[in-house]
Design a protein around this motif. Structure first.
Motif, PDB file in Angstrom:
ATOM      1  N   VAL A  26       0.813  -1.218   0.000  1.00  0.00           N
ATOM      2  CA  VAL A  26       0.000   0.000   0.000  1.00  0.00           C
ATOM      3  C   VAL A  26       0.844   1.265   0.000  1.00  0.00           C
ATOM      4  CG1 VAL A  26      -1.654   1.366   1.342  1.00  0.00           C
ATOM      5  CG2 VAL A  26      -2.046  -1.080   0.999  1.00  0.00           C
ATOM      6  N   ASP A  27       1.869   1.338   0.832  1.00  0.00           N
ATOM      7  CA  ASP A  27       2.659   2.571   0.911  1.00  0.00           C
ATOM      8  C   ASP A  27       3.335   2.885  -0.421  1.00  0.00           C
ATOM      9  OD1 ASP A  27       1.920   2.894   3.523  1.00  0.00           O
ATOM     10  OD2 ASP A  27       3.822   2.179   4.375  1.00  0.00           O
ATOM     11  N   GLY A  28       3.918   1.882  -1.033  1.00  0.00           N
ATOM     12  CA  GLY A  28       4.558   2.091  -2.330  1.00  0.00           C
ATOM     13  C   GLY A  28       3.569   2.472  -3.399  1.00  0.00           C
ATOM     14  N   TRP A  29       2.383   1.852  -3.336  1.00  0.00           N
ATOM     15  CA  TRP A  29       1.337   2.155  -4.320  1.00  0.00           C
ATOM     16  C   TRP A  29       0.810   3.570  -4.125  1.00  0.00           C
ATOM     17  CZ3 TRP A  29      -0.279   1.780  -8.814  1.00  0.00           C
ATOM     18  CH2 TRP A  29      -1.602   1.954  -9.205  1.00  0.00           C
ATOM     19  N   ALA A  30       0.590   3.976  -2.893  1.00  0.00           N
ATOM     20  CA  ALA A  30       0.115   5.328  -2.612  1.00  0.00           C
ATOM     21  C   ALA A  30       1.110   6.361  -3.122  1.00  0.00           C
ATOM     22  CB  ALA A  30      -0.122   5.504  -1.119  1.00  0.00           C
ATOM     23  N   GLU A  31       2.387   6.099  -2.925  1.00  0.00           N
ATOM     24  CA  GLU A  31       3.414   7.027  -3.404  1.00  0.00           C
ATOM     25  C   GLU A  31       3.401   7.120  -4.924  1.00  0.00           C
ATOM     26  OE1 GLU A  31       8.287   7.653  -3.222  1.00  0.00           O
ATOM     27  OE2 GLU A  31       7.329   6.042  -2.083  1.00  0.00           O
ATOM     28  N   ILE A  76      -6.128   4.021  -4.343  1.00  0.00           N
ATOM     29  CA  ILE A  76      -5.173   3.501  -3.355  1.00  0.00           C
ATOM     30  C   ILE A  76      -5.847   2.450  -2.464  1.00  0.00           C
ATOM     31  CG2 ILE A  76      -3.767   4.112  -1.345  1.00  0.00           C
ATOM     32  CD1 ILE A  76      -3.388   6.890  -2.727  1.00  0.00           C
TER      33      ILE A  76
END
Length: 301
Positions: free
Chosen positions: A202-207, A241
């Motif tokens: 999730v964090d990488g995708w949100a970025e 996201i």
């Protein structure tokens, strides 16, 4: 009113995109996808091998390349949607159709999504459950889950077609307890998509999403996790996201699309067309080379 719907990862097959590769407009998009991908996508679509094609790292870019090729063909013929939606990763193709992102951004974002998801440990899977209501599947999934072994409803495809997603152990317990189901089929996927087991991406995708050049949509988009048409870019970004771990509300999306006079499944798939017909929505699939003639006739009437 016309709706464009875009299929997702589960529709990959060897040979996909055949007539689109031969079309000058569609072929150009597939060649562009090859240029922007770590390895040629069009050759993998055409010849496989299947185990490599269905791998998440390749399946998502492959489906998206075919979706965007079909979209380009429709645009070249002057067909424009009034509302769009996409199934799972197909949502990014829908956002391209709505003007939120261009073709290159879509291909790059899907590539990032695929890499992030395929990098996660393969600790879970998915199973399609036929003949039970969403509410009953939710009850059984909650009973089958355990600490460290989640199981949730990942997709609501239709009133009696629900996909559960989570740990292998929980799916086994669910299957043993769901004797009243008409059928339970394990899906050929590499992990538990749309479940808590995707949290590591999730964090990488949100970025990746928040750093992409995105624009407000020109037409309403129906995000998977809300199933409500919107033209608000912030809502679309948040929903995109959340979709990584959130539930795909496709049955509710189809009810929103029911106001359209007809829909087009934009890609090399007939999966969404079949689902929409159960809701009484006429849907033309771009999987058939005759789709443009069929669509022209529908528009004319």
């Amino acid at each position: 009113m016309i709706g464009f719907v875009f299929p997702g990862q589960g529709t990959v097959r060897v040979g996909m995109g055949g007539w689109l590769r031969r079309d000058p407009v569609g072929g150009a998009i597939l060649r562009r996808a090859d240029e922007l991908s770590p390895e040629p996508i069009s050759a993998l679509c055409a010849r496989g091998p299947l185990p490599r094609l269905v791998d998440t790292a390749h399946a998502q870019p492959a489906v998206t390349a075919c979706n965007l090729a079909a979209l380009a063909v429709l645009r070249a013929k002057g067909h424009k949607p009034d509302v769009v939606a996409g199934h799972s990763v197909g949502e990014l193709s829908a956002l391209c159709a709505a003007g939120v992102m261009d073709v290159d951004t879509t291909i790059r974002l899907v590539g990032a999504r695929a890499r992030l998801m395929s990098a996660l440990p393969e600790t879970g899977g998915m199973a399609s459950v036929l003949g039970l209501s969403v509410e009953r599947v939710e009850q059984l999934a909650e009973l089958a889950a355990a600490p460290g072994e989640p199981l949730v409803v990942g997709l609501e495809n239709a009133a009696d077609q629900v996909v559960v997603s989570g740990s292998f152990a929980a799916i086994e317990r669910f299957t043993a307890a769901a004797g009243e189901a008409r059928k339970i089929v394990a899906l050929k996927v590499s992990n538990a998509f749309h479940s808590p087991l995707m949290a590591g991406a999730v964090d990488g995708w949100a970025e990746a999403v928040r750093s992409a050049p995105l624009r407000p949509p020109e037409i309403p988009v129906i995000p998977n996790v809300t199933a409500e048409p919107t033209t608000d870019l912030a809502t679309i970004v948040d929903a995109l996201i959340e979709q990584l771990t959130g539930r795909v509300l496709w049955s509710r999306t189809m009810r929103e699309l029911a106001v359209a006079e007809h829909c087009v499944e934009v890609g090399d798939s007939k999966a969404l067309s079949g689902m929409l017909r159960t809701e009484g929505v006429r849907c033309v699939s771009m999987a058939a080379p005759t789709a443009l003639r069929t669509l022209a006739a529908l528009v004319a009437t």
